[in-house]
Design an enzyme around this catalytic site. Structure first.
Site, short mmCIF file in Angstrom:
data_model
loop_
_atom_site.label_atom_id
_atom_site.label_comp_id
_atom_site.label_asym_id
_atom_site.label_seq_id
_atom_site.Cartn_x
_atom_site.Cartn_y
_atom_site.Cartn_z
N MET A 30 0.86 -1.08 0.03
CA MET A 30 -0.11 0.13 -0.05
C MET A 30 1.07 1.14 -0.12
SD MET A 30 -3.41 -0.90 2.01
CE MET A 30 -2.58 -0.56 3.55
N HIS A 34 9.06 0.86 3.25
CA HIS A 34 10.29 1.09 4.43
C HIS A 34 10.87 -0.21 4.28
CE1 HIS A 34 7.74 -2.13 6.32
NE2 HIS A 34 6.61 -1.27 6.37
N GLY A 36 11.17 -2.81 5.57
CA GLY A 36 10.55 -4.16 5.51
C GLY A 36 9.90 -4.57 4.14
N HIS A 37 9.41 -3.40 3.30
CA HIS A 37 9.01 -3.75 1.94
C HIS A 37 10.27 -3.99 1.01
CE1 HIS A 37 5.57 -0.95 3.13
NE2 HIS A 37 4.98 -1.91 2.70
N GLY A 147 4.99 -10.23 4.38
CA GLY A 147 5.84 -10.17 5.39
C GLY A 147 5.15 -10.84 6.54
N GLN A 153 -2.47 -12.22 7.67
CA GLN A 153 -2.78 -11.90 6.46
C GLN A 153 -2.09 -12.96 5.28
OE1 GLN A 153 -2.73 -7.79 4.50
NE2 GLN A 153 -0.57 -8.45 3.90
N VAL A 176 11.07 -7.47 9.54
CA VAL A 176 12.20 -6.45 9.39
C VAL A 176 11.96 -5.68 10.69
CG1 VAL A 176 13.56 -4.91 8.26
CG2 VAL A 176 12.81 -6.88 7.02
N SER A 186 4.32 1.14 7.92
CA SER A 186 4.12 2.50 7.54
C SER A 186 3.34 3.45 8.40
CB SER A 186 3.31 2.27 6.37
OG SER A 186 3.63 1.52 5.36
N ARG A 187 2.60 2.77 9.34
CA ARG A 187 2.08 3.24 10.55
C ARG A 187 2.85 4.01 11.73
NH1 ARG A 187 -2.39 -0.38 8.83
NH2 ARG A 187 -4.05 0.83 8.28
O1 PAF Z 1 -0.05 -5.81 3.58
C1 PAF Z 1 -0.52 -4.66 2.73
O2 PAF Z 1 0.17 -3.85 2.53
C2 PAF Z 1 -1.97 -5.07 2.16
O3 PAF Z 1 -2.64 -5.81 2.97
C3 PAF Z 1 -1.81 -5.79 0.79
C4 PAF Z 1 -1.28 -7.04 1.11
C5 PAF Z 1 -0.99 -4.74 -0.21
C6 PAF Z 1 -3.18 -5.72 -0.07
O4 PAF Z 1 -3.85 -4.46 -0.01
#
Ligand code: PAF
Length: 281
Positions: A30, A34, A36-37, A147, A153, A176, A186-187
């Site tokens: 989204m 950071h 982690g991404h 992650g 999720q 991470v 991100s939050r």
């Molecule tokens: O983990 C996230 O950032 C979101 O839930 C995802 C997997 C991109 C779906 O919108």
């Protein structure tokens, strides 16, 4: 690195990559990237010839009163970061591209979504499963990377991919953390210095729980209470849940006999933080 805003464009990019014999890796995000991404993208880069990330703040997974409108967005910053790890393309659609008017199809994963974040955020996983299905259908990746911080999720997406016979391998990448142990999110930008300090209690409590299990404690209720006590000692922290379930089935556990997911969600001012650890006996 290319940036595409329409489904037709990203499909054409994928078609060409496939024609070149490339395997495709997808990292759904989204945005407001950071470390982690970046770790997800680096893993994707190691495993796949072409790496695509999606940046889409998905309205369908936010509930009323949640932070959809204020969720941080900065495409230029994200593009600069993605480029440093060799991402080949960003898919950044607008809301109308993903949910055009008249849209009315959703994906519901049952049972494992009725607990943990699914209980606190009704409809959240329906939104996640729907958008991830759409991203899988649009990009048709061989591998998709998520992650472990969002432990539930990952389990929901793996279940969905299996149940719906999706031809994608879902890869889980370890959480991470900042140097002091706070899970990257991100939050985290919502945290003021005092909240940021109080947030360290999350990782501290998880580590303490793991140590207790290593020392022989098997009573899930006692471990859960220990975690609650550590977090409650921080006046700025408001616990949403602290729960232990079997991993990966997410069944309730009383005694820890096999792998168990200790997961928590804690409100810290505006930020709702989640973290988890898998307890092994
Ligand atoms: O983990 C996230 O950032 C979101 O839930 C995802 C997997 C991109 C779906 O919108």
């Amino acid at each position: 690195m290319r940036i595409f805003h329409t489904i037709a464009e990203i499909r054409e990019f994928v078609r060409q990559a496939r024609a070149d014999g490339h395997s495709i890796g997808l990292v759904p995000t989204m945005g407001y990237l950071h470390e982690g991404h970046l770790e997800l993208m680096s893993q994707a880069k190691k495993q796949c010839d072409t790496v695509i990330i999606s940046i889409f703040v998905n309205p369908a997974q936010f509930g009323p009163g949640e932070d959809l409108a204020s969720y941080p967005r900065d495409l230029d910053r994200d593009a600069g970061m993605a480029e440093t790890v060799g991402v080949d393309a960003i898919f950044n659609p607008g809301v109308e591209e993903i949910y055009p008017s008249g849209y009315c199809t959703y994906v519901d994963v049952e049972r494992i979504t009725d607990r943990l974040c699914g209980a606190s955020r009704p409809g959240h996983f329906r939104g996640v499963a729907t958008v991830v299905t759409k991203l899988f259908n649009i990009v048709k990746p061989d591998y998709a990377f998520f992650g472990q911080k969002d432990a539930q999720q990952v389990l929901v997406i793996k279940r969905m991919a299996t149940d719906l016979n999706m031809e994608v391998e879902v890869v889980t990448v370890p959480t991470v953390r900042e140097r002091d142990g706070l899970a990257m999110s991100s939050r985290n930008i919502y945290l003021d210095p005092a909240q940021r300090q109080a947030a360290l209690s999350l990782n501290r409590s998880l580590k303490r729980a793991a140590a207790e299990v290593r020392a022989g404690e098997r009573d899930a209720a006692k471990i859960r209470q220990l975690v609650i006590d550590i977090i409650k000692a921080e006046p700025l922290a408001e616990i949403d849940y602290v729960e232990i379930y079997s991993h990966p089935d997410l069944e309730p556990v009383e005694a820890i006999k096999g792998p168990a997911l200790l997961a928590l969600a804690v409100k810290m001012g505006r930020a709702r933080l989640i973290d988890n650890i898998i307890l092994h006996v």
